[in-house]
Design a protein around this motif. Structure first.
Motif, mmCIF file in Angstrom:
data_model
loop_
_atom_site.group_PDB
_atom_site.id
_atom_site.type_symbol
_atom_site.label_atom_id
_atom_site.label_comp_id
_atom_site.label_asym_id
_atom_site.label_seq_id
_atom_site.Cartn_x
_atom_site.Cartn_y
_atom_site.Cartn_z
ATOM 1 N N ALA A 79 11.588 6.589 -0.112
ATOM 2 C CA ALA A 79 12.726 6.666 -0.593
ATOM 3 C C ALA A 79 13.987 6.441 0.286
ATOM 4 O O ALA A 79 15.083 5.408 -0.089
ATOM 5 N N LEU A 80 14.018 6.713 1.427
ATOM 6 C CA LEU A 80 15.015 6.538 2.487
ATOM 7 C C LEU A 80 14.975 4.947 2.575
ATOM 8 O O LEU A 80 15.995 4.497 2.931
ATOM 9 N N SER A 81 13.963 4.592 2.870
ATOM 10 C CA SER A 81 13.728 2.986 3.370
ATOM 11 C C SER A 81 13.813 1.996 2.307
ATOM 12 O O SER A 81 13.936 0.711 2.644
ATOM 13 N N GLY A 82 13.994 2.467 0.934
ATOM 14 C CA GLY A 82 14.046 1.571 -0.142
ATOM 15 C C GLY A 82 12.754 0.891 -0.558
ATOM 16 O O GLY A 82 12.657 -0.205 -1.074
ATOM 17 N N HIS A 83 11.617 1.659 -0.329
ATOM 18 C CA HIS A 83 10.445 0.963 -0.606
ATOM 19 C C HIS A 83 9.653 1.992 -1.716
ATOM 20 O O HIS A 83 8.417 1.742 -1.868
ATOM 21 N N LEU A 84 10.283 2.539 -2.768
ATOM 22 C CA LEU A 84 9.699 3.211 -3.774
ATOM 23 C C LEU A 84 9.389 2.158 -4.794
ATOM 24 O O LEU A 84 10.059 1.037 -4.958
ATOM 25 N N PRO A 85 8.259 2.292 -5.399
ATOM 26 C CA PRO A 85 7.731 1.351 -6.437
ATOM 27 C C PRO A 85 8.799 1.468 -7.543
ATOM 28 O O PRO A 85 9.407 2.427 -8.014
ATOM 29 N N PRO A 86 8.769 0.631 -8.438
ATOM 30 C CA PRO A 86 9.728 0.370 -9.609
ATOM 31 C C PRO A 86 9.065 1.712 -10.701
ATOM 32 O O PRO A 86 10.101 2.061 -11.195
ATOM 33 N N SER A 87 7.876 2.212 -10.624
ATOM 34 C CA SER A 87 7.656 3.115 -11.436
ATOM 35 C C SER A 87 8.060 4.502 -11.056
ATOM 36 O O SER A 87 8.305 5.621 -11.699
ATOM 37 N N LEU A 88 8.697 4.535 -9.953
ATOM 38 C CA LEU A 88 9.316 5.826 -9.478
ATOM 39 C C LEU A 88 10.927 5.887 -9.162
ATOM 40 O O LEU A 88 11.160 5.476 -8.190
ATOM 41 N N GLY A 122 5.468 18.395 4.816
ATOM 42 C CA GLY A 122 5.099 17.086 5.748
ATOM 43 C C GLY A 122 4.295 16.308 4.996
ATOM 44 O O GLY A 122 3.908 15.019 5.087
ATOM 45 N N ALA A 123 3.388 17.049 4.031
ATOM 46 C CA ALA A 123 2.515 16.246 3.125
ATOM 47 C C ALA A 123 3.137 15.276 2.501
ATOM 48 O O ALA A 123 2.713 14.044 1.905
ATOM 49 N N PHE A 124 4.659 15.220 2.224
ATOM 50 C CA PHE A 124 5.453 14.108 1.342
ATOM 51 C C PHE A 124 6.262 13.323 2.340
ATOM 52 O O PHE A 124 7.166 12.609 1.814
ATOM 53 N N HIS A 125 5.682 13.231 3.533
ATOM 54 C CA HIS A 125 6.470 12.511 4.636
ATOM 55 C C HIS A 125 6.598 10.907 3.987
ATOM 56 O O HIS A 125 7.713 10.164 3.777
ATOM 57 N N ALA A 126 5.584 10.440 3.677
ATOM 58 C CA ALA A 126 5.368 8.925 3.017
ATOM 59 C C ALA A 126 6.354 8.920 1.906
ATOM 60 O O ALA A 126 7.124 7.749 1.695
ATOM 61 N N LEU A 127 6.490 9.833 1.086
ATOM 62 C CA LEU A 127 7.092 9.528 -0.194
ATOM 63 C C LEU A 127 8.712 9.813 0.063
ATOM 64 O O LEU A 127 9.313 8.883 -0.196
ATOM 65 N N SER A 149 0.997 -0.941 -0.136
ATOM 66 C CA SER A 149 0.022 0.085 0.043
ATOM 67 C C SER A 149 0.861 1.397 0.022
ATOM 68 O O SER A 149 0.504 2.342 -0.766
ATOM 69 N N LEU A 150 1.975 1.242 0.598
ATOM 70 C CA LEU A 150 3.021 2.398 0.726
ATOM 71 C C LEU A 150 3.396 2.456 -0.760
ATOM 72 O O LEU A 150 3.513 3.772 -1.276
ATOM 73 N N MET A 151 3.808 1.620 -1.348
ATOM 74 C CA MET A 151 4.101 1.785 -2.942
ATOM 75 C C MET A 151 3.337 2.380 -3.691
ATOM 76 O O MET A 151 3.390 3.394 -4.617
ATOM 77 N N ARG A 152 1.958 1.904 -3.485
ATOM 78 C CA ARG A 152 0.738 2.410 -4.522
ATOM 79 C C ARG A 152 0.439 3.937 -4.011
ATOM 80 O O ARG A 152 0.590 4.691 -4.877
ATOM 81 N N TYR A 153 0.501 4.201 -2.967
ATOM 82 C CA TYR A 153 0.288 5.469 -2.386
ATOM 83 C C TYR A 153 1.376 6.612 -2.664
ATOM 84 O O TYR A 153 1.018 7.601 -3.105
ATOM 85 N N CYS A 154 2.546 5.993 -2.792
ATOM 86 C CA CYS A 154 3.630 7.101 -3.076
ATOM 87 C C CYS A 154 3.388 7.349 -4.707
ATOM 88 O O CYS A 154 3.823 8.460 -5.278
ATOM 89 N N GLU A 155 2.966 6.193 -5.387
ATOM 90 C CA GLU A 155 2.857 6.684 -6.816
ATOM 91 C C GLU A 155 1.729 7.930 -6.993
ATOM 92 O O GLU A 155 1.821 8.673 -7.783
ATOM 93 N N LEU A 156 0.692 7.636 -5.953
ATOM 94 C CA LEU A 156 -0.190 8.781 -6.086
ATOM 95 C C LEU A 156 -0.012 10.022 -5.689
ATOM 96 O O LEU A 156 0.018 11.311 -6.428
ATOM 97 N N LEU A 157 1.130 10.012 -4.819
ATOM 98 C CA LEU A 157 1.476 11.356 -3.750
ATOM 99 C C LEU A 157 2.398 12.138 -4.789
ATOM 100 O O LEU A 157 2.356 13.385 -5.099
ATOM 101 N N PRO A 217 14.623 6.966 -7.869
ATOM 102 C CA PRO A 217 14.816 8.017 -7.024
ATOM 103 C C PRO A 217 15.022 9.118 -7.349
ATOM 104 O O PRO A 217 14.678 10.066 -6.660
ATOM 105 N N GLY A 218 15.721 9.425 -8.592
ATOM 106 C CA GLY A 218 16.112 10.899 -9.037
ATOM 107 C C GLY A 218 14.735 11.586 -9.438
ATOM 108 O O GLY A 218 14.866 12.807 -9.143
ATOM 109 N N GLN A 219 13.725 10.874 -9.918
ATOM 110 C CA GLN A 219 12.548 11.614 -10.113
ATOM 111 C C GLN A 219 11.898 12.171 -9.115
ATOM 112 O O GLN A 219 11.441 13.092 -8.758
ATOM 113 N N VAL A 220 11.993 11.117 -7.814
ATOM 114 C CA VAL A 220 11.373 11.624 -6.482
ATOM 115 C C VAL A 220 12.132 12.746 -5.889
ATOM 116 O O VAL A 220 11.534 13.690 -5.633
ATOM 117 N N ARG A 221 13.312 12.682 -6.013
ATOM 118 C CA ARG A 221 14.306 13.799 -5.613
ATOM 119 C C ARG A 221 13.838 15.116 -6.111
ATOM 120 O O ARG A 221 13.817 16.225 -5.686
#
Length: 301
Positions: A234-243, A225-230, A195-203, A245-249
């Motif tokens: 990234a820090l914990s290594g749980h970004l989905p394959p669609s994201l 703080g709205a982007f705490h989960a995202l 669910s974290l991975m899916r939520y990060c895609e939407l966020l 790290p450089g794009q998130v940063r």
């Protein structure tokens, strides 16, 4: 708690990073020392900086110290060596004793269950002892409150705000990982990560090319703080394959620059002011204090 700890995670990870400049390493060393000193003071009843750990009054919402203590516990879990392990034994003892005071407060039946669980996970990480019942109850209720498409209810009901990011998703992942031996139902962890991975895609998609994003629901004065989960993913290594790290940063950097341009961001003493774009105290709920505003710093994770 927010103010002194969130950026120390990056500092801990960069200690062995040869690409970091000498100037940056010096700043990191200085701020690690500041943070350790602040931690020593907030749990020392004789210090002027001693914090409220279990008390309510005219300036505090009921049981608000439980919230503050939980975010501090999360900071200790993210940077355990620099913020806790290398502290003198006396400081470590006083910190744990201070958390015992916060444990006397009872969470309400919503995202606050995760505040109690995070403190227990921190205790388990550093002492080998944690209340598995508090952890299991918090995780089991959120497992039940899953609404689909990456989102959890804040209690039984779904709330259209950023509490999935402020609190729920990061703490579900952190607690289920840290206290895994205390958790009987192994289904929880798999769902929380998925669910974290899916939520990060939407966020991430909520951040427009100019860095703006929808400001909805309560506690919007937490700003980025709205982007705490995202950032946590990234820090914990749980970004989905669609994201990548450089794009998130890049997306988080744009949001950061967009939100911190105002001339009225800080008061004359240098502290953040309540608001979303500068000083807008009318946007703050009754439970918001100056320390609360520093949840914005989780974007640096």
């Amino acid at each position: 708690a927010y103010e002194i700890c969130a950026c120390l995670v990056c500092s801990e990870m960069c200690i062995r990073d040869s690409s970091t400049s000498e100037e940056e390493r010096a700043l990191q060393k200085q701020y690690r020392a500041f943070a350790r000193k602040a931690l020593a003071n907030i749990c020392n009843p004789c210090a002027a900086d001693y914090c409220v750990w279990n008390q309510t009054g005219a300036l505090l919402s009921p049981d608000q110290p439980l919230v503050d203590a939980a975010f501090l516990a999360s900071a200790l879990l993210k940077a355990p060596t620099q913020l806790f392990t290398i502290q003198p034994p006396e400081v470590r003892g006083k910190l744990l004793a201070a958390f015992e005071q916060a444990r006397l407060m009872r969470p309400v039946r919503n995202n606050w269950l995760l505040f109690a669980a995070t403190i227990e996970a921190m205790r388990y990480r550093f002492t080998g002892i944690g209340d598995g019942m508090r952890i299991e109850y918090a995780l089991s209720k959120h497992f039940e409150w899953y609404k689909g498409d990456g989102a959890y209810g804040d209690g039984d009901a779904f709330h259209w705000d950023y509490y999935n990011s402020f609190v729920i998703q990061p703490m579900l992942e952190e607690v289920s990982r840290t206290a895994e031996p205390l958790i009987a139902d192994k289904r929880y962890r798999a769902q929380f990560v998925k669910s974290l991975m899916r939520y990060c895609e939407l966020l991430e998609r909520m951040i427009s090319p100019d860095g703006s994003y929808p400001c909805m629901g309560r506690s919007i004065v937490y700003r980025t703080g709205a982007f705490h989960a995202l950032a946590h993913a990234a820090l914990s290594g749980h970004l989905p394959p669609s994201l990548p790290p450089g794009q998130v940063r890049r997306a988080l950097s744009l949001a950061l620059r967009k939100m911190f341009f105002s001339q009225e961001l800080f008061d004359p003493s240098g502290f953040l002011q309540k608001g979303l774009s500068g000083r807008q105290p009318g946007l703050a709920e009754s439970y918001i204090n100056t320390g609360s505003l520093y949840l914005c710093s989780t974007i640096f994770l």
